[in-house]
Design a protein around this motif. Structure first.
Motif, PDB file in Angstrom:
ATOM      1  N   HIS A   1      19.078  37.063  37.414  1.00  0.00           N
ATOM      2  CA  HIS A   1      18.741  35.783  38.045  1.00  0.00           C
ATOM      3  C   HIS A   1      17.867  36.012  39.279  1.00  0.00           C
ATOM      4  N   TYR A   2      18.189  37.020  40.051  1.00  0.00           N
ATOM      5  CA  TYR A   2      17.386  37.377  41.219  1.00  0.00           C
ATOM      6  C   TYR A   2      15.988  37.806  40.788  1.00  0.00           C
TER       7      TYR A   2
ATOM      8  N   CYS B   1      28.952  40.015  35.384  1.00  0.00           N
ATOM      9  CA  CYS B   1      28.381  39.065  36.341  1.00  0.00           C
ATOM     10  C   CYS B   1      27.348  39.737  37.238  1.00  0.00           C
ATOM     11  N   ALA B   2      27.537  41.015  37.535  1.00  0.00           N
ATOM     12  CA  ALA B   2      26.533  41.737  38.320  1.00  0.00           C
ATOM     13  C   ALA B   2      25.210  41.782  37.573  1.00  0.00           C
TER      14      ALA B   2
ATOM     15  N   PHE C   1      25.474  34.150  32.372  1.00  0.00           N
ATOM     16  CA  PHE C   1      24.151  34.067  33.008  1.00  0.00           C
ATOM     17  C   PHE C   1      23.703  32.618  33.160  1.00  0.00           C
TER      18      PHE C   1
ATOM     19  N   ASP D   1      21.409  26.682  40.049  1.00  0.00           N
ATOM     20  CA  ASP D   1      20.109  26.574  40.726  1.00  0.00           C
ATOM     21  C   ASP D   1      19.154  25.622  40.028  1.00  0.00           C
TER      22      ASP D   1
ATOM     23  N   TYR E   1      24.489  30.796  36.513  1.00  0.00           N
ATOM     24  CA  TYR E   1      23.555  30.979  37.621  1.00  0.00           C
ATOM     25  C   TYR E   1      22.369  30.033  37.474  1.00  0.00           C
ATOM     26  N   ARG E   2      21.847  29.948  36.264  1.00  0.00           N
ATOM     27  CA  ARG E   2      20.688  29.084  36.030  1.00  0.00           C
ATOM     28  C   ARG E   2      21.047  27.611  36.236  1.00  0.00           C
TER      29      ARG E   2
ATOM     30  N   LEU F   1      33.116  31.909  38.398  1.00  0.00           N
ATOM     31  CA  LEU F   1      31.896  31.799  37.604  1.00  0.00           C
ATOM     32  C   LEU F   1      32.237  31.594  36.125  1.00  0.00           C
TER      33      LEU F   1
ATOM     34  N   GLU G   1      23.684  38.219  37.705  1.00  0.00           N
ATOM     35  CA  GLU G   1      23.148  37.875  39.031  1.00  0.00           C
ATOM     36  C   GLU G   1      21.862  38.643  39.330  1.00  0.00           C
ATOM     37  N   THR G   2      21.827  39.903  38.915  1.00  0.00           N
ATOM     38  CA  THR G   2      20.629  40.717  39.131  1.00  0.00           C
ATOM     39  C   THR G   2      19.443  40.153  38.355  1.00  0.00           C
TER      40      THR G   2
END
Length: 289
Positions: free
Chosen positions: A186-187, A179-180, A279, A286, A282-283, A261, A183-184
């Protein structure tokens, strides 16, 4: 030398190929026709299920994903195997299920080792695994020459069950690191930075992790099948870890967040998708998909 493998899925078939490549005779059982055909093409002998053919095996490996199948196979092995025959159980299961399997296999004197592995199917294919072996030292010594064909590291963890404890810890870390990475990335997308450039930087810098190396390329391409580790399988693993954490009575806010998640991911992607597909959560949140 002859090894019998019960379960010829992603992991079991990789074990079979690596052993065959090392010159070890392999016989395996699986209900899936394709799995049996693939073993025969690789040079092994296939069977539909466990049977007397296992008596001639120097080592037996169990590679199944279902608790129900584990219970069935363990009972069958206990009825078939001779006293002293060594069995490696390589899956991730709750301790109560491991102990039940041990009792069933050892009813007439066979020996069950608790030997879960850390690594994906892709890693298994190249013997890039860690085996966490626990049980009687003499049985581990017997199985170790075969383990060396399947892994780069063998950890002798201690008494039966210690291997599973290490696997719970390993999969806890895998869940967080996966997940890290998601998220990275996604950022990075929000900043408009090229994904491949981000991956190159992270894989060479202080932010590198094994999960990033393995899973971020899948996140970048959006290609989640064939899976190196299925979402359905990981759902089982996280459930086991979550239950064990509750039994320990400890606080794990990061694991709790990651679990939520994955919970969302199981409703968004197919069960046969790679766990890198987290992943997409996250998408989705948002509004990117």
């Amino acid at each position: 030398m002859k090894v019998g493998i019960i379960g010829l899925g992603i992991m079991g078939s990789a074990y079979a190929k690596n052993l065959l490549d090392a010159g070890v005779c392999v016989a395996g059982a699986d209900p899936a026709i394709l799995s049996r055909e693939q073993l025969e093409v690789a040079g092994g002998m296939s069977h539909l299920s466990a049977g007397p053919w296992l008596i001639d095996c120097d080592l037996v490996i169990i590679s199944v994903a279902s608790t129900k199948v584990l219970a069935t196979v363990s009972k069958e092995l206990g009825e078939i195997l001779n006293p002293g025959q060594v069995v490696m159980e390589t899956g991730t299961f709750a301790m109560v299920d491991k102990l039940a399997a041990k009792a069933a296999v050892e009813v007439d004197g066979a020996v069950l080792l608790d030997t879960p592995v850390s690594g994906t199917g892709k890693q298994a294919a190249t013997a890039d695994l860690v085996i966490m072996a626990s049980g009687p030292s003499h049985a581990i010594a017997h199985a170790k020459p075969y383990m060396e064909y399947l892994s780069h590291t063998i950890i002798e963890a201690g008494d039966f069950g210690a291997g599973s404890k290490l696997k719970y810890i390993a999969n806890h870390a895998v869940a967080l690191h996966n997940c890290a990475a998601a998220e990275t990335l996604h950022y990075a997308d929000s900043l408009g930075v090229d994904r491949n450039l981000v991956y190159h930087m992270l894989s060479k810098g202080a932010g590198q992790s094994k999960m990033l190396d393995l899973r971020m390329p899948l996140m970048i391409s959006g290609s989640y099948t064939p899976a190196t580790a299925h979402m359905e399988m990981f759902q089982k693993d996280l459930s086991i870890i979550g239950a064990d954490i509750r039994n320990q009575g400890i606080t794990t806010p990061m694991f709790d967040a990651v679990s939520s998640l994955y919970d969302k991911g199981w409703s968004l992607v197919s069960k046969d998708s790679d766990t890198a597909s987290v992943f997409e959560v996250y998408r989705y949140i948002d509004g990117k998909v």
